[in-house]
Design a protein around this motif. Structure first.
Motif: not given
Length: 276
Positions: A151-160, A165-182
């Motif tokens: 997910c992080l690798d895909i997000a990096k490609t999308v942003i770059e 203009t997408i806020n990288k901080d929020d996206v990287y955090a969401a990629c790491i935490l979206h499934d963290f509760g699993k």
């Protein structure tokens, strides 16, 4: 008629209780495009080593019968033909975890960075062994690490390459935490590779999405929380925010599509990792 010469791959296995108070196993097998739903009574379960039911194992049905009325197979005995891997090797898991840490350290907002890296270190061992699902994708030891990094690798490609203009901080955090509760929602047997829901988690929380959303909201990261709330796309799929709603901000959609790409095209199951 049941073809006893066929080789099947184990898809999913679970054990429950019958009305009579005995144990009953439910096993799903697949062969090419054919799916076979199977039942094992307690006598068969006592005879067969649980290790055989690991997702990805190749098995042969030694004895059983097909029940046309219930459209399933009653299995009396199985043979393990080829053992699947439990999941990623320790070295692979450590390498991918360190890459996830690298992404978290790219977060420029110090408060958000501290929050994300703090969770990664606090729950490092659980995170490293956790699967990303019971069945749908990345259902093996280290599966959550693999899925998160994809997910992080895909997000990096999308942003770059697409939306700088997408806020990288929020996206990287969401990629790491979206499934963290699993890491709390599932439990995996490190000897057999079998995955079950954790009953204690289900008593306190609804889903891993609720856990991630609540943690982020409580700590003041509302945009990250919104992305996590919508990442399952539809209410009936477990989303807190349904993407069918009108006038949603574009950021709501991003993690849903990133997560879906990893689940559809990444190293989806144990069979993608090869044999032991």
């Amino acid at each position: 008629m049941l073809n006893l010469s066929k080789l099947y791959e184990v898809v999913i296995f679970s054990i429950g209780d019958t009305k009579a108070g005995t144990k009953m196993g439910k096993l799903q097998l697949k062969c090419e495009d054919t799916v076979l739903n199977c039942i094992l009574w307690e006598e068969a379960l006592n005879r067969i080593d649980n290790k055989i039911f690991r997702a990805g194992n190749k098995v042969r049905i030694l004895s059983g019968s097909y029940n046309e009325k219930y459209n399933n197979c009653l299995i009396a005995n199985l043979e393990l033909v080829e053992e699947a891997k439990l999941g990623l090797d320790k070295e692979e898991i450590d390498e991918k975890f360190n890459k996830i840490l690298d992404y978290s350290n790219e977060i420029s907002d110090e408060k958000l960075k501290t929050f994300v890296t703090g969770l990664l270190f606090e729950y490092e061992e659980k995170f490293k062994i956790s699967p990303a699902a019971r069945l749908m994708h990345h259902n093996y030891l280290g599966g959550l690490v693999q899925h998160t990094l994809e997910c992080l690798d895909i997000a990096k490609t999308v942003i770059e390459q697409v939306h700088k203009t997408i806020n990288k901080d929020d996206v990287y955090a969401a990629c790491i935490l979206h499934d963290f509760g699993k890491i709390f929602e599932y439990k995996i047997d490190t000897e057999t590779g079998l995955i079950e829901y954790d009953e204690n988690f289900q008593k306190e929380w609804i889903t891993h999405s609720q856990w991630g959303f609540s943690m982020c909201m409580t700590n003041g990261f509302k945009t990250v929380a919104k992305m996590i709330a919508a990442h399952h796309g539809r209410i009936e799929w477990g989303a807190i925010v349904d993407l069918n709603e009108r006038d949603l901000e574009p950021i709501h959609y991003l993690i849903h599509h990133i997560d879906d790409l990893s689940a559809k095209f990444g190293k989806i199951s144990i069979s993608d990792l090869g044999t032991k």
